[in-house]
Design an enzyme around this catalytic site. Structure first.
Site, PDB file in Angstrom:
ATOM      1  N   GLU A  12     -10.523  11.793  -1.875  1.00 14.28           N
ATOM      2  CA  GLU A  12     -11.194  10.784  -2.193  1.00 14.28           C
ATOM      3  C   GLU A  12     -11.097   9.639  -0.752  1.00 14.28           C
ATOM      4  O   GLU A  12     -11.150   8.397  -1.340  1.00 14.28           O
ATOM      5  CB  GLU A  12     -11.195  10.167  -3.307  1.00 14.28           C
ATOM      6  CG  GLU A  12     -11.599  10.987  -4.548  1.00 14.28           C
ATOM      7  CD  GLU A  12     -11.341  10.479  -5.919  1.00 14.28           C
ATOM      8  OE1 GLU A  12     -10.816   9.374  -6.021  1.00 14.28           O
ATOM      9  OE2 GLU A  12     -11.828  11.142  -6.960  1.00 14.28           O
ATOM     10  N   GLU A  35     -12.378  18.413  -8.582  1.00 17.26           N
ATOM     11  CA  GLU A  35     -11.790  17.487  -9.554  1.00 17.26           C
ATOM     12  C   GLU A  35     -12.999  17.282 -10.815  1.00 17.26           C
ATOM     13  O   GLU A  35     -13.934  16.894 -10.462  1.00 17.26           O
ATOM     14  CB  GLU A  35     -11.351  16.288  -9.068  1.00 17.26           C
ATOM     15  CG  GLU A  35     -10.823  15.140 -10.050  1.00 17.26           C
ATOM     16  CD  GLU A  35     -10.320  13.876  -9.389  1.00 17.26           C
ATOM     17  OE1 GLU A  35     -10.651  12.929  -9.915  1.00 17.26           O
ATOM     18  OE2 GLU A  35      -9.688  13.934  -8.094  1.00 17.26           O
TER      19      GLU A  35
END
Length: 176
Positions: free
Chosen positions: A26, A107
């Site tokens: 991220e 994820e």
């Protein structure tokens, strides 16, 4: 990139084989980041460790695939082994589906461990492939080892409110 290679090396010293590694979780990426990681792994003796990228939201995955397709350095196109995105909600973009790489949800499913959460996990596992052609769905998190009052407690397939005690609770989604 050197940090990641050092991590893989430390794992190897403990007899753990790291076969896959994400780019940067991220975080922003550049083609140079991806190539630097590949080069660091290769020069450290881990040429067989594969890389998934970009480990961002769906928009990041589409942008990443476009950057790979337009890369002037052919080594960049061969340095990434899977396109990985977070929480795709069964959606993939045309550039992602057209890329010659597997698509992963790297994820997914940070819901509670109730029976409703089990249904959501089952739906994600099935529909990520049926609708989005995702060949892998990685659950976050497998185990939550945090105090019961902390955010995200109970989102894992196993939960340990006092991990030092050795006690853990199984949640319904572990059986999906």
């Amino acid at each position: 990139a050197k940090y990641h290679a050092a991590f893989v090396n430390a794992a190897a010293k403990k007899r753990l084989n790291v076969s896959w590694l994400g780019l940067w979780n991220e975080d922003s990426w550049t083609p140079a980041n991806a190539q630097a990681l590949r080069d660091a792994l290769d020069s450290s003796g881990y040429a067989t460790t594969r890389i998934s990228a970009p480990d961002q939201g769906l928009g990041g995955g589409a942008t990443f695939v476009q950057a790979l397709a337009n890369a002037s350095d052919p080594r960049l196109r061969t340095s990434i082994d899977a396109v990985s995105v977070h929480y795709p909600k069964t959606i993939s973009t045309e550039p992602m589906r057209s890329a010659p790489l597997p698509i992963w949800s790297s994820e997914d499913w940070s819901l509670d461990g109730s029976e409703g959460g089990a249904g959501c996990l089952a739906r994600s596992l099935n529909w990520n492939y049926v609708e989005g052609l995702y060949t892998s769905t990685i659950v976050w998190s497998l185990i939550t080892a945090i105090p019961k009052f902390a955010p995200f407690y109970g989102t894992g397939l196993l939960a340990a409110g006092e991990p030092w005690s050795g006690h853990f609770n199984q949640s319904a989604p572990i059986f999906v």
